[in-house]
Write an enzyme that holds these catalytic residues in place. Structure first.
Site, mmCIF file in Angstrom:
data_model
loop_
_atom_site.group_PDB
_atom_site.id
_atom_site.type_symbol
_atom_site.label_atom_id
_atom_site.label_comp_id
_atom_site.label_asym_id
_atom_site.label_seq_id
_atom_site.Cartn_x
_atom_site.Cartn_y
_atom_site.Cartn_z
ATOM 1 N N GLU A 35 10.055 1.110 10.237
ATOM 2 C CA GLU A 35 11.079 2.172 10.001
ATOM 3 C C GLU A 35 10.413 3.316 10.447
ATOM 4 O OE1 GLU A 35 14.078 1.746 9.455
ATOM 5 O OE2 GLU A 35 14.376 -0.314 8.622
ATOM 6 N N LYS A 65 0.806 -1.204 0.015
ATOM 7 C CA LYS A 65 0.161 -0.044 -0.150
ATOM 8 C C LYS A 65 0.959 1.139 -0.088
ATOM 9 C CE LYS A 65 -1.826 2.984 2.242
ATOM 10 N NZ LYS A 65 -1.645 4.496 1.860
ATOM 11 N N GLU A 103 9.709 15.816 15.424
ATOM 12 C CA GLU A 103 10.057 15.632 14.284
ATOM 13 C C GLU A 103 9.214 16.745 13.339
ATOM 14 O OE1 GLU A 103 9.378 12.076 11.708
ATOM 15 O OE2 GLU A 103 11.295 12.127 10.917
HETATM 16 P P1 NAP Z 1 2.306 8.388 8.006
HETATM 17 O O1 NAP Z 1 1.205 9.055 8.225
HETATM 18 O O2 NAP Z 1 2.861 7.272 9.136
HETATM 19 O O3 NAP Z 1 1.906 7.483 6.746
HETATM 20 C C1 NAP Z 1 2.811 6.226 6.090
HETATM 21 C C2 NAP Z 1 1.978 5.384 5.529
HETATM 22 O O4 NAP Z 1 1.116 4.840 6.580
HETATM 23 C C3 NAP Z 1 1.163 5.979 4.428
HETATM 24 O O5 NAP Z 1 1.064 4.849 3.330
HETATM 25 C C4 NAP Z 1 -0.312 6.392 5.209
HETATM 26 O O6 NAP Z 1 -1.395 6.202 4.238
HETATM 27 C C5 NAP Z 1 -0.323 5.090 5.920
HETATM 28 N N1 NAP Z 1 -1.219 4.792 7.127
HETATM 29 C C6 NAP Z 1 -1.746 5.945 7.843
HETATM 30 N N2 NAP Z 1 -2.541 5.699 8.619
HETATM 31 C C7 NAP Z 1 -2.743 4.334 8.615
HETATM 32 C C8 NAP Z 1 -3.393 3.348 9.389
HETATM 33 N N3 NAP Z 1 -4.259 3.541 10.367
HETATM 34 N N4 NAP Z 1 -3.378 2.140 9.144
HETATM 35 C C9 NAP Z 1 -2.557 1.551 7.969
HETATM 36 N N5 NAP Z 1 -1.794 2.591 7.355
HETATM 37 C C10 NAP Z 1 -1.880 3.849 7.549
HETATM 38 O O7 NAP Z 1 3.704 8.868 7.818
HETATM 39 P P2 NAP Z 1 3.697 10.153 6.751
HETATM 40 O O8 NAP Z 1 3.342 11.538 7.492
HETATM 41 O O9 NAP Z 1 3.459 9.767 5.289
HETATM 42 O O10 NAP Z 1 5.335 10.079 6.536
HETATM 43 C C11 NAP Z 1 6.413 10.628 7.344
HETATM 44 C C12 NAP Z 1 7.088 9.745 8.378
HETATM 45 O O11 NAP Z 1 7.580 8.800 7.870
HETATM 46 C C13 NAP Z 1 7.842 10.765 9.271
HETATM 47 O O12 NAP Z 1 7.701 10.517 10.673
HETATM 48 C C14 NAP Z 1 9.397 10.085 8.661
HETATM 49 O O13 NAP Z 1 10.072 10.364 9.657
HETATM 50 C C15 NAP Z 1 8.799 8.674 8.412
HETATM 51 N N6 NAP Z 1 9.770 7.844 7.590
HETATM 52 C C16 NAP Z 1 10.700 7.028 8.053
HETATM 53 C C17 NAP Z 1 11.398 6.591 7.212
HETATM 54 C C18 NAP Z 1 12.530 5.446 7.760
HETATM 55 O O14 NAP Z 1 13.216 4.754 6.814
HETATM 56 N N7 NAP Z 1 12.841 5.385 8.787
HETATM 57 C C19 NAP Z 1 11.492 7.003 5.785
HETATM 58 C C20 NAP Z 1 10.750 7.602 5.302
HETATM 59 C C21 NAP Z 1 9.812 8.533 6.308
HETATM 60 P P3 NAP Z 1 -1.779 7.751 3.581
HETATM 61 O O15 NAP Z 1 -0.696 8.650 3.788
HETATM 62 O O16 NAP Z 1 -1.895 7.390 2.151
HETATM 63 O O17 NAP Z 1 -2.957 7.954 3.995
#
Ligand code: NAP
Ligand code: MG
Length: 498
Positions: free
Chosen positions: A259, A185, A393
């Site tokens: 991650e 996804k 963050e």
């Molecule tokens: P996020 O809100 O956690 O979203 C990540 C993914 O999870 C998206 O595909 C999102 O879908 C999905 N998601 C959201 N709610 C969910 C739920 N209830 N159940 C299952 N999946 C769900 O993160 P983001 O704001 O997109 O990305 C930023 C974060 O990612 C930051 O904290 C960053 O540090 C972290 N990140 C970490 C790494 C690493 O390797 N450690 C790399 C890149 C980013 P939708 O957005 O499509 O709704």
């Protein structure tokens, strides 16, 4: 690195719509479509399926049906197919880079690195799988024992929007190499490159081995993590959603890789050559628009050089070119969405309210023709460890700066956050560098060159930055399980045990 032939953004032809990719083809989603938009201009690029429970059900069933066949392929076959995926990714990279640039709003020149890393993932795991099954076999009384590795089954994967192809490749390549099938996804905000990639995969992989369901996290994502017939969950994203994924894995008793976020410390010792250190620090907090989990977002500068360093850091920030994402000379472009832009600007308000000092930046910039986008100045904030701006963050082009005097104190400050993904150190003193690196709670430590990301090296977080390591040989263990088979040469003689 120069692009081979840059493709004009106007020449990119999207499909009218991208349904979920299930069992080797794009299908109609059960719940209609969502607009996929250009992050910088707001223009609708195409439509993506609004995946939901029904689509996830179909995708998991397809992956389940494909598992016996795929898990029984020879490692030579997997080696060849993964290399083929790398080849098509390579051949199509200029087009895919432009698609990601339009979709995410990030500067085009950066995608050279994204695609280098993504292509390498497939080649790396293609090669690594060849020597993975070295297997432990040993003699035992009246027989022998074999320990073998087997795939887990159907892997559910969820990725964020910041670096879509790196994320997809980093999860798909090891899972497939180890013999698993997949339901992925991608993030709703940026998945067009992944959906285009699925069309390329359709010509290479057997049907159902990879299934991709776009849509919202709360719908498609939640349905995937809750699905009872998934054998492994792997997630990259925020800590908040990471906890939900961890809980879902716990309910099912399946392994999980997480991650998550970061708030990485970058420590400057007083012996450095200041101009070079400023350059390295600036790259460290501005690359990927600041939308990177490993951003060097907390800078610690020794008091002996603090004033000169900060003055030069501000001068350098002024020179960072903000512009259209598709212009290769742009260094900072649009963040992913209005929501994210407002969140970043909101953090600057929080910083001011808690007494932190914005030394440079803090504002949105308008780029002509791209008024929809949130282009944000590189922002330098003087802050103290107790402040939210220091602890949380931001995920934007911003850095906190904090003065330090004593090395024990700076290590304590560096480790004094809940994250532990990466860290940087700048010094010419090797002993100090290694001693500090050993004491930092971080999965990756870069000495004298921030984001010196090396292909094939383990990547992952300490503390709340995650569980598990990706991108390296040990990743294959997280997509496999061990089976021990003991062989006795004969059945026991009657009376031997009773
Ligand atoms: P996020 O809100 O956690 O979203 C990540 C993914 O999870 C998206 O595909 C999102 O879908 C999905 N998601 C959201 N709610 C969910 C739920 N209830 N159940 C299952 N999946 C769900 O993160 P983001 O704001 O997109 O990305 C930023 C974060 O990612 C930051 O904290 C960053 O540090 C972290 N990140 C970490 C790494 C690493 O390797 N450690 C790399 C890149 C980013 P939708 O957005 O499509 O709704
Ligand atoms: Mg988009």
């Amino acid at each position: 690195m120069e692009a081979m032939t840059q493709i004009s953004p106007n020449k990119i032809k999207f499909e009218e719509k991208y349904g979920p990719f299930i069992n080797g083809e794009m299908v109609e989603p059960a719940n209609g479509y969502i607009d996929a938009i250009n992050a910088a201009t707001g223009k609708v690029l195409s439509k993506i399926g609004r995946g939901g429970q029904e689509d996830i059900e179909r995708a998991v069933n397809a992956a389940r049906a494909a598992f016996p066949g795929w898990s029984n392929t020879s490692v030579e076959q997997r080696y060849e197919l993964l290399n083929k995926i790398a080849d098509v990714l390579e051949a199509n990279q200029e087009r895919l880079k432009m698609i990601e640039c339009l979709d995410t709003g990030r500067s085009l020149h950066e995608f050279d690195l994204d695609y280098k890393l993504a292509i390498f993932q497939f080649r790396f795991f293609a090669s690594t799988i060849l020597s993975y099954y070295e297997g432990a076999s040993r003699p035992i009384d009246n027989g022998y024992l074999i320990t073998k590795k087997e795939p887990l089954g159907v892997c559910g994967m969820i990725i964020p929007w910041n670096v879509p192809m790196i994320m997809a490749a980093g999860k798909l390549a090891p899972a497939l190499a180890a013999g698993n099938t997949v339901v992925l996804k991608p993030a709703e905000d940026a998945c067009l490159s992944i959906m285009e990639f699925s069309k390329l995969l359709a010509d290479i992989l057997p049907k159902g081995v990879v299934n991709i369901v776009p849509g919202y996290g709360t719908e498609a994502g939640q349905a995937l993590i809750d699905h009872p017939n998934v054998d492994k969950l792997t997630f990259t994203g925020s800590v908040g959603v990471g906890k939900l994924v961890g809980k879902a894995a716990g309910e099912k008793i399946v392994p999980v890789t997480l991650e998550l976020g970061g708030k990485s410390a970058h420590i400057v010792f007083p012996d450095v050559e200041i101009d070079n250190a400023v350059e390295n620090a600036t790259l460290g907090y501005t690359f990927f628009n600041g939308e990177s989990c490993v951003l060097g977002s907390r800078l610690f500068v020794h008091e002996d050089i603090y004033d000169e360093f900060i003055e030069k850091l501000i001068t350098r920030a002024r020179q960072v070119k903000i512009g259209p994402p598709t212009d290769r000379s742009t260094r900072l472009a649009s963040v992913i969405s209005e929501k994210q832009g407002k969140r970043i600007l909101g953090y600057f308000e929080i910083a001011k309210n808690e007494g932190a000092k914005i030394l440079y930046g803090g504002n949105r910039v308008t780029v002509p023709g791209h008024e929809h986008g949130y282009f944000i100045e590189p922002t330098i904030i003087e802050a103290e460890p107790h402040m939210r701006i220091f602890q949380e963050e931001i995920f934007g082009p911003a850095v906190t700066v904090t003065k330090w005097k004593d090395v024990h104190e700076v290590i304590e400050m560096a480790n004094g956050v809940e994250y532990g993904l990466a860290a940087g150190i700048m010094t010419n003193d090797l002993q100090k560098a290694m001693d500090t690196a050993n004491k930092l709670e971080a999965g990756s430590v870069w000495i004298n060159s921030y984001f010196n990301f090396q292909l094939g090296a383990p990547f992952g977080g300490y503390k709340k930055s995650g569980v598990g390591r990706e991108q390296s040989k040990e990743t294959l263990d997280s997509y496999s399980q061990s089976k021990t088979i003991t062989v006795a040469y004969n059945l026991p003689e009657p009376g031997m045990f009773l």
